[in-house]
Design a protein around this motif. Sequence first.
Motif, PDB file in Angstrom:
ATOM      1  N   ILE A 187      11.267   9.709  -4.280  1.00 22.33           N
ATOM      2  CA  ILE A 187      10.116   8.819  -4.469  1.00 22.33           C
ATOM      3  C   ILE A 187       9.806   8.071  -3.165  1.00 22.33           C
ATOM      4  N   ALA A 188      10.862   7.613  -2.477  1.00 23.74           N
ATOM      5  CA  ALA A 188      10.668   6.889  -1.213  1.00 23.74           C
ATOM      6  C   ALA A 188      10.037   7.794  -0.159  1.00 23.74           C
ATOM      7  N   GLU A 189      10.497   9.052  -0.081  1.00 27.20           N
ATOM      8  CA  GLU A 189       9.940   9.997   0.891  1.00 27.20           C
ATOM      9  C   GLU A 189       8.463  10.248   0.621  1.00 27.20           C
ATOM     10  N   GLN A 190       8.118  10.404  -0.663  1.00 22.91           N
ATOM     11  CA  GLN A 190       6.718  10.641  -1.013  1.00 22.91           C
ATOM     12  C   GLN A 190       5.867   9.415  -0.691  1.00 22.91           C
ATOM     13  N   TYR A 191       6.413   8.217  -0.986  1.00 28.53           N
ATOM     14  CA  TYR A 191       5.674   6.991  -0.710  1.00 28.53           C
ATOM     15  C   TYR A 191       5.461   6.831   0.794  1.00 28.53           C
ATOM     16  N   LEU A 192       6.486   7.161   1.587  1.00 26.51           N
ATOM     17  CA  LEU A 192       6.362   7.068   3.036  1.00 26.51           C
ATOM     18  C   LEU A 192       5.351   8.073   3.557  1.00 26.51           C
ATOM     19  N   HIS A 193       5.330   9.267   2.953  1.00 25.38           N
ATOM     20  CA  HIS A 193       4.353  10.290   3.365  1.00 25.38           C
ATOM     21  C   HIS A 193       2.929   9.822   3.101  1.00 25.38           C
ATOM     22  N   ASP A 194       2.733   9.183   1.937  1.00 25.69           N
ATOM     23  CA  ASP A 194       1.399   8.716   1.571  1.00 25.69           C
ATOM     24  C   ASP A 194       1.022   7.417   2.263  1.00 25.69           C
ATOM     25  N   ASN A 195       2.047   6.643   2.682  1.00 22.62           N
ATOM     26  CA  ASN A 195       1.800   5.342   3.319  1.00 22.62           C
ATOM     27  C   ASN A 195       2.645   5.228   4.590  1.00 22.62           C
ATOM     28  N   PRO A 196       2.285   5.971   5.638  1.00 23.92           N
ATOM     29  CA  PRO A 196       3.135   6.039   6.841  1.00 23.92           C
ATOM     30  C   PRO A 196       3.349   4.710   7.545  1.00 23.92           C
ATOM     31  N   HIS A 197       2.479   3.734   7.314  1.00 25.12           N
ATOM     32  CA  HIS A 197       2.637   2.430   7.965  1.00 25.12           C
ATOM     33  C   HIS A 197       3.330   1.410   7.070  1.00 25.12           C
ATOM     34  N   ALA A 198       3.831   1.853   5.929  1.00 24.26           N
ATOM     35  CA  ALA A 198       4.458   0.923   4.987  1.00 24.26           C
ATOM     36  C   ALA A 198       5.706   0.298   5.599  1.00 24.26           C
ATOM     37  N   SER A 199       5.959  -0.961   5.267  1.00 26.65           N
ATOM     38  CA  SER A 199       7.167  -1.637   5.737  1.00 26.65           C
ATOM     39  C   SER A 199       8.359  -1.176   4.910  1.00 26.65           C
ATOM     40  N   LEU A 200       9.562  -1.466   5.422  1.00 28.54           N
ATOM     41  CA  LEU A 200      10.770  -1.111   4.685  1.00 28.54           C
ATOM     42  C   LEU A 200      10.801  -1.793   3.323  1.00 28.54           C
ATOM     43  N   ARG A 201      10.330  -3.024   3.284  1.00 31.34           N
ATOM     44  CA  ARG A 201      10.334  -3.765   2.022  1.00 31.34           C
ATOM     45  C   ARG A 201       9.417  -3.104   0.994  1.00 31.34           C
ATOM     46  N   GLU A 202       8.265  -2.624   1.448  1.00 31.69           N
ATOM     47  CA  GLU A 202       7.326  -1.959   0.541  1.00 31.69           C
ATOM     48  C   GLU A 202       7.901  -0.643   0.016  1.00 31.69           C
ATOM     49  N   ILE A 203       8.554   0.116   0.905  1.00 35.08           N
ATOM     50  CA  ILE A 203       9.170   1.383   0.488  1.00 35.08           C
ATOM     51  C   ILE A 203      10.284   1.120  -0.509  1.00 35.08           C
ATOM     52  N   ALA A 204      11.120   0.128  -0.206  1.00 40.52           N
ATOM     53  CA  ALA A 204      12.243  -0.204  -1.086  1.00 40.52           C
ATOM     54  C   ALA A 204      11.751  -0.628  -2.460  1.00 40.52           C
ATOM     55  N   ARG A 205      10.677  -1.416  -2.502  1.00 44.11           N
ATOM     56  CA  ARG A 205      10.152  -1.898  -3.785  1.00 44.11           C
ATOM     57  C   ARG A 205       9.547  -0.742  -4.584  1.00 44.11           C
ATOM     58  N   ALA A 206       8.854   0.161  -3.913  1.00 36.63           N
ATOM     59  CA  ALA A 206       8.196   1.270  -4.605  1.00 36.63           C
ATOM     60  C   ALA A 206       9.205   2.240  -5.207  1.00 36.63           C
ATOM     61  N   ALA A 207      10.357   2.428  -4.542  1.00 30.60           N
ATOM     62  CA  ALA A 207      11.339   3.419  -4.997  1.00 30.60           C
ATOM     63  C   ALA A 207      12.563   2.795  -5.648  1.00 30.60           C
ATOM     64  N   ASN A 208      12.593   1.472  -5.756  1.00 32.97           N
ATOM     65  CA  ASN A 208      13.733   0.758  -6.344  1.00 32.97           C
ATOM     66  C   ASN A 208      15.028   1.088  -5.600  1.00 32.97           C
ATOM     67  N   ILE A 209      14.975   0.962  -4.279  1.00 33.92           N
ATOM     68  CA  ILE A 209      16.148   1.188  -3.441  1.00 33.92           C
ATOM     69  C   ILE A 209      16.313  -0.016  -2.524  1.00 33.92           C
ATOM     70  N   SER A 210      17.431  -0.064  -1.804  1.00 31.89           N
ATOM     71  CA  SER A 210      17.670  -1.169  -0.876  1.00 31.89           C
ATOM     72  C   SER A 210      16.893  -0.932   0.422  1.00 31.89           C
TER      73      SER A 210
END
Length: 322
Positions: A187-210
Amino acid sequence: MSTVPDLSHEDRADHFLPLQRYLSEYCVSVPIGSLLPADSPRLQGEDMEHVRLMAELDDELQPIVVHKESMRVIDGMHRLRAGAERGDTTIRARYFSGSASEAFLFAVQSNTRHGLPLSRADRRAAAMRIIESFPTMSDRALSKFTGLAQQTVAKIRQQLPTGGAGQPRIGVDGRARPVNPKENRRIAEQYLHDNPHASLREIARAANISPSTAQDVRRRATEQHGSPELPPPPPTPLHRTDAHPAGSEHLRHLELLARDPSVRHTDAGRMLVQWLRLTAAISKNHKTIVNSVPEHCTGIAARAMRVCVANLEEFARRLEQR
């Protein structure tokens, strides 16, 4: 009964806080005859030789921990028996006000941190009982309580019908996470692919990871695919000349920080100021620096800079949390 503040081993900063909150702040003097034996994780009971050695000491015994509702000893049966053997009628104690299952969990953790160590058989039996009482506790959290390896805990869980299969697990930070971390990474990889400028906090929140896992996902994606050709990120106020990080306001704040005695009189504080000054100098001269990088090194430099930015983001996040 007297109440005297006591800083025993349970007050250490590394104690698992959800259980620490059930422990009373003060010691009380409790009649030994009013206490019930412990629901102990020790399969063979107390070691009487250890009890006799403690009874021969002249030092005052460390406080024990007692379940307030049942008056059953949670931690300190060896100390209790030693006190009784040398003729004491009372013993110092701290009350624990959690449930019986939480009391057993506290007993296991206490006995893995001090005193006579639990045997491997004790710890394995304790792990089985804890899993039955707390099936959603993560393997990592349970390993911290029992002193067993995380892989050992996972194998014990597989043998139990009440192991919490398929349920989210609660980690040492109190957060619930799915059992399958690979799905979260996907999920994090897909979110990063769709949102390449996303911050680490945004990626972590979207995928429920640290955030650290989010940083690892970004690093792996960069290593596999290189630095992608990205459109410029949306403009932010920091791109304006009057709000640039190297502007006069930023430098004023930096100098205030540098003059603070609590900062400049420590090695870590001086390192922080040097770091911020270097960042300000790079930001002020970024055009010159960018143009000076050889063309064949630009991709490597860009990827390295992204890692640095991710680290800075994580550092800023931790400062904001404090």
